[in-house]
Design a protein around this motif. Structure first.
Motif, PDB file in Angstrom:
ATOM      1  N   ARG A 236     -14.810  -1.980   3.550  1.00  0.00           N
ATOM      2  CA  ARG A 236     -15.752  -1.499   4.261  1.00  0.00           C
ATOM      3  C   ARG A 236     -15.877  -1.469   5.657  1.00  0.00           C
ATOM      4  N   SER A 237     -15.186  -2.503   6.376  1.00  0.00           N
ATOM      5  CA  SER A 237     -15.096  -2.432   7.873  1.00  0.00           C
ATOM      6  C   SER A 237     -13.903  -1.613   8.355  1.00  0.00           C
ATOM      7  N   GLY A 238     -13.229  -1.018   7.565  1.00  0.00           N
ATOM      8  CA  GLY A 238     -12.106  -0.345   8.005  1.00  0.00           C
ATOM      9  C   GLY A 238     -10.635  -0.705   7.777  1.00  0.00           C
ATOM     10  N   VAL A 239     -10.599  -1.839   7.193  1.00  0.00           N
ATOM     11  CA  VAL A 239      -9.311  -2.446   6.929  1.00  0.00           C
ATOM     12  C   VAL A 239      -8.472  -1.852   5.524  1.00  0.00           C
ATOM     13  N   HIS A 240      -7.257  -1.417   5.630  1.00  0.00           N
ATOM     14  CA  HIS A 240      -6.922  -1.077   4.331  1.00  0.00           C
ATOM     15  C   HIS A 240      -5.440  -1.334   4.204  1.00  0.00           C
ATOM     16  N   GLN A 241      -4.937  -2.177   4.979  1.00  0.00           N
ATOM     17  CA  GLN A 241      -3.669  -2.972   4.683  1.00  0.00           C
ATOM     18  C   GLN A 241      -4.030  -4.295   4.299  1.00  0.00           C
ATOM     19  N   PHE A 242      -3.301  -4.870   3.451  1.00  0.00           N
ATOM     20  CA  PHE A 242      -3.301  -6.209   3.188  1.00  0.00           C
ATOM     21  C   PHE A 242      -1.857  -6.813   2.899  1.00  0.00           C
ATOM     22  N   LYS A 243      -1.957  -8.253   3.241  1.00  0.00           N
ATOM     23  CA  LYS A 243      -1.091  -9.165   2.569  1.00  0.00           C
ATOM     24  C   LYS A 243      -1.400 -10.063   1.516  1.00  0.00           C
ATOM     25  N   CYS A 244      -0.278 -10.446   0.726  1.00  0.00           N
ATOM     26  CA  CYS A 244      -0.793 -11.538  -0.094  1.00  0.00           C
ATOM     27  C   CYS A 244       0.620 -12.211  -0.622  1.00  0.00           C
ATOM     28  N   ALA A 245       0.364 -13.528  -1.223  1.00  0.00           N
ATOM     29  CA  ALA A 245       1.780 -14.249  -1.465  1.00  0.00           C
ATOM     30  C   ALA A 245       1.913 -14.377  -2.784  1.00  0.00           C
ATOM     31  N   THR A 246       0.924 -14.133  -3.665  1.00  0.00           N
ATOM     32  CA  THR A 246       1.127 -14.083  -5.350  1.00  0.00           C
ATOM     33  C   THR A 246       1.058 -12.927  -6.027  1.00  0.00           C
ATOM     34  N   ILE A 247       1.634 -12.794  -7.098  1.00  0.00           N
ATOM     35  CA  ILE A 247       1.087 -11.810  -8.092  1.00  0.00           C
ATOM     36  C   ILE A 247      -0.057 -11.714  -8.481  1.00  0.00           C
ATOM     37  N   ALA A 248      -0.798 -12.665  -8.491  1.00  0.00           N
ATOM     38  CA  ALA A 248      -2.302 -12.459  -8.878  1.00  0.00           C
ATOM     39  C   ALA A 248      -3.096 -11.800  -7.811  1.00  0.00           C
ATOM     40  N   GLU A 249      -2.654 -12.447  -6.401  1.00  0.00           N
ATOM     41  CA  GLU A 249      -3.226 -11.866  -5.126  1.00  0.00           C
ATOM     42  C   GLU A 249      -3.133 -10.151  -5.343  1.00  0.00           C
ATOM     43  N   ALA A 250      -1.875 -10.037  -5.413  1.00  0.00           N
ATOM     44  CA  ALA A 250      -1.396  -8.645  -5.385  1.00  0.00           C
ATOM     45  C   ALA A 250      -2.101  -7.684  -6.403  1.00  0.00           C
ATOM     46  N   GLU A 251      -2.464  -8.389  -7.668  1.00  0.00           N
ATOM     47  CA  GLU A 251      -3.360  -7.713  -8.725  1.00  0.00           C
ATOM     48  C   GLU A 251      -4.587  -7.599  -8.277  1.00  0.00           C
ATOM     49  N   LEU A 252      -5.432  -8.677  -7.644  1.00  0.00           N
ATOM     50  CA  LEU A 252      -6.669  -8.556  -7.096  1.00  0.00           C
ATOM     51  C   LEU A 252      -6.611  -7.343  -6.232  1.00  0.00           C
ATOM     52  N   LEU A 253      -5.715  -7.267  -5.234  1.00  0.00           N
ATOM     53  CA  LEU A 253      -5.787  -6.245  -4.215  1.00  0.00           C
ATOM     54  C   LEU A 253      -5.581  -4.581  -4.978  1.00  0.00           C
ATOM     55  N   GLY A 254      -4.871  -4.835  -6.070  1.00  0.00           N
ATOM     56  CA  GLY A 254      -4.852  -3.454  -7.041  1.00  0.00           C
ATOM     57  C   GLY A 254      -6.219  -3.141  -7.634  1.00  0.00           C
ATOM     58  N   ILE A 255      -6.907  -4.394  -8.146  1.00  0.00           N
ATOM     59  CA  ILE A 255      -8.290  -4.158  -8.492  1.00  0.00           C
ATOM     60  C   ILE A 255      -9.271  -3.637  -7.607  1.00  0.00           C
ATOM     61  N   CYS A 256      -8.975  -3.828  -6.367  1.00  0.00           N
ATOM     62  CA  CYS A 256     -10.028  -3.360  -5.338  1.00  0.00           C
ATOM     63  C   CYS A 256      -9.625  -2.101  -4.954  1.00  0.00           C
ATOM     64  N   LYS A 257      -8.570  -1.596  -5.478  1.00  0.00           N
ATOM     65  CA  LYS A 257      -7.942  -0.319  -4.825  1.00  0.00           C
ATOM     66  C   LYS A 257      -7.692  -0.345  -3.308  1.00  0.00           C
ATOM     67  N   ALA A 258      -7.166  -1.520  -2.939  1.00  0.00           N
ATOM     68  CA  ALA A 258      -6.564  -1.324  -1.423  1.00  0.00           C
ATOM     69  C   ALA A 258      -5.441  -0.299  -1.198  1.00  0.00           C
TER      70      ALA A 258
ATOM     71  N   GLN B  22       9.528 -12.732  -1.420  1.00  0.00           N
ATOM     72  CA  GLN B  22      10.864 -12.107  -2.155  1.00  0.00           C
ATOM     73  C   GLN B  22      10.640 -12.369  -3.572  1.00  0.00           C
ATOM     74  N   PRO B  23      10.291 -11.506  -4.205  1.00  0.00           N
ATOM     75  CA  PRO B  23      10.207 -11.467  -5.790  1.00  0.00           C
ATOM     76  C   PRO B  23      11.606 -11.900  -6.277  1.00  0.00           C
ATOM     77  N   VAL B  24      11.970 -12.751  -7.090  1.00  0.00           N
ATOM     78  CA  VAL B  24      12.993 -12.876  -7.851  1.00  0.00           C
ATOM     79  C   VAL B  24      12.911 -13.319  -9.512  1.00  0.00           C
ATOM     80  N   GLY B  25      13.690 -13.328 -10.124  1.00  0.00           N
ATOM     81  CA  GLY B  25      13.506 -13.553 -11.686  1.00  0.00           C
ATOM     82  C   GLY B  25      12.302 -12.791 -12.251  1.00  0.00           C
ATOM     83  N   PRO B  26      11.674 -13.486 -13.143  1.00  0.00           N
ATOM     84  CA  PRO B  26      10.387 -12.878 -13.689  1.00  0.00           C
ATOM     85  C   PRO B  26       9.250 -12.383 -12.760  1.00  0.00           C
ATOM     86  N   LYS B  27       9.168 -12.983 -11.514  1.00  0.00           N
ATOM     87  CA  LYS B  27       8.416 -12.583 -10.580  1.00  0.00           C
ATOM     88  C   LYS B  27       8.610 -11.128 -10.238  1.00  0.00           C
TER      89      LYS B  27
END
Length: 372
Positions: free
Chosen positions: A64-86, A94-99
């Motif tokens: 809402r403050s105008g920020v539309h780019q984000f960074k995260c370190a885990t798949i759960a954080e990445a998913e939360l950002l997807g839920i928020c429609k970032a 660097q994702p390796v293996g099952p990640k």
């Protein structure tokens, strides 16, 4: 509202709160978001890391403050950002293996979000490219540069072969350079800037080589909270602080020149008086980040004279003056030295507005997995 009032943290009726509890002050969070945007000049130059708060509500305040780019370190954080429609999310890992498989599943499920990830070796980039090809997508990647942190990344001077490899792949798109300099924490702002500038010069030199050799100017994402004001003064680059949204005692002590204010703390109660000059609270290892030495884990805003003398899973014992008047049930407001891992110890944060309990924010991305 006076954000610097002495008793900003107090709760009018703390009897409704069980302890230990994580308290967050949304008005102060918004103050910090506004301060970050003012510092960088344009929200499009800000890519905040959500590792500190891990919540949908803070993400939505940023959007809402105008920020539309984000960074995260885990798949759960990445998913939360997807839920928020970032709109734009960098998995700063660097994702390796099952990640890697989880990351690609996430990308398919959240098409409104443009995801990217890091890479720092040809072997890993090859695995990412192959997986992206199998998924029939083109995945943006950033080259992760080691500019002195010595945690992940490739030295800028050694990165051209990796750049060349990425540019040859049809299933990955080389989107930019990523240089995290979290090791630069010198308390003197002038010396910190000199060290930061020297590290950044290596990244700029690589950017210039790539431009000369391939005719492509790659974007640069650099820095964390300690170096944020320095990078904010540079042109044509994106800053990625994280801790600024809540701030903490560690950064406030090291970097008093920064415009951020504490916006989260831990609430604890005295539960026992085991001996003269000793009080015990319910703030154990499981309630406040314990990676620092015992005397550098938490300070109490309403009782700064209390000093930690031992801590276990559910208890923190404090030294107090022998003539103290503390009693079991008394409330202490603790400012953590390191707020990021402290937040990850709680499933929810209690929100406080104008000294009143207002609601709660679930810390959804503290889990290793939401859905994917």
């Amino acid at each position: 509202m006076n954000h610097h009032q002495d008793n900003w943290y107090t709760v009018t009726d703390p009897s409704v709160l069980d302890t230990p509890a994580l308290l967050v002050y949304p008005e102060r969070v918004q103050h910090n978001i506004d301060a970050a945007i003012h510092l960088v000049g344009d929200p499009s130059r800000l890519r905040p890391h959500i590792k500190t708060h891990k919540t949908q509500e803070v993400t939505e305040l940023l959007i809402r403050s105008g920020v539309h780019q984000f960074k995260c370190a885990t798949i759960a954080e990445a998913e939360l950002l997807g839920i928020c429609k970032a709109k734009d999310v960098l998995l700063a890992y660097q994702p390796v293996g099952p990640k890697l498989k989880r990351f690609l599943a996430l990308i398919e499920h959240y098409p409104d979000t443009q995801y990217a990830c890091l890479t720092d070796t040809i072997a890993a980039a090859q695995e990412i490219a192959h997986a992206a090809q199998q998924a029939n997508i083109v995945l943006p990647v950033f080259i992760d540069l080691n500019v002195g942190m010595n945690r992940t990344g490739i030295a800028p001077e050694d990165a051209l072969s990796l750049v060349d490899f990425c540019l040859q792949q049809s299933s990955i798109q080389l989107a930019g350079l990523h240089a995290y300099d979290g090791h630069i924490r010198h308390p003197d702002p002038i010396e910190r800037k000199q060290i930061c500038d020297a590290a950044f010069a290596r990244t700029k030199a690589l950017q210039k080589k790539i431009e000369d050799q391939y005719g492509s100017t790659l974007s640069i994402i650099a820095g964390g909270s300690p170096s944020f004001p320095i990078h904010a003064q540079r042109e044509n680059m994106v800053c990625s602080p994280g801790t600024f949204v809540y701030w903490d005692h560690g950064y406030a002590s090291l970097f008093p020149e920064q415009p951020f204010i504490p916006a989260a703390l831990v609430l604890t109660r005295i539960i026992s008086l085991p001996a003269p000059g000793m009080i015990c609270t319910d703030l154990g290892h499981k309630s406040v980040a314990a990676e620092n030495p015992l005397d550098k884990r938490v300070v109490f805003l309403n009782a700064p004279e209390l000093k930690a003398i031992s801590q276990s899973e559910e208890h923190l014992v404090l030294a107090a003056p022998e003539n103290h008047t503390y009693r079991p049930g008394d409330i202490l407001y603790g400012l953590p030295m390191h707020i990021c891992p402290t937040c990850a110890l709680y499933e929810r944060a209690i929100t406080i507005i104008r000294h009143q309990v207002e609601g709660e924010w679930m810390i959804r991305a503290r889990d290793r997995k939401i859905q994917y």
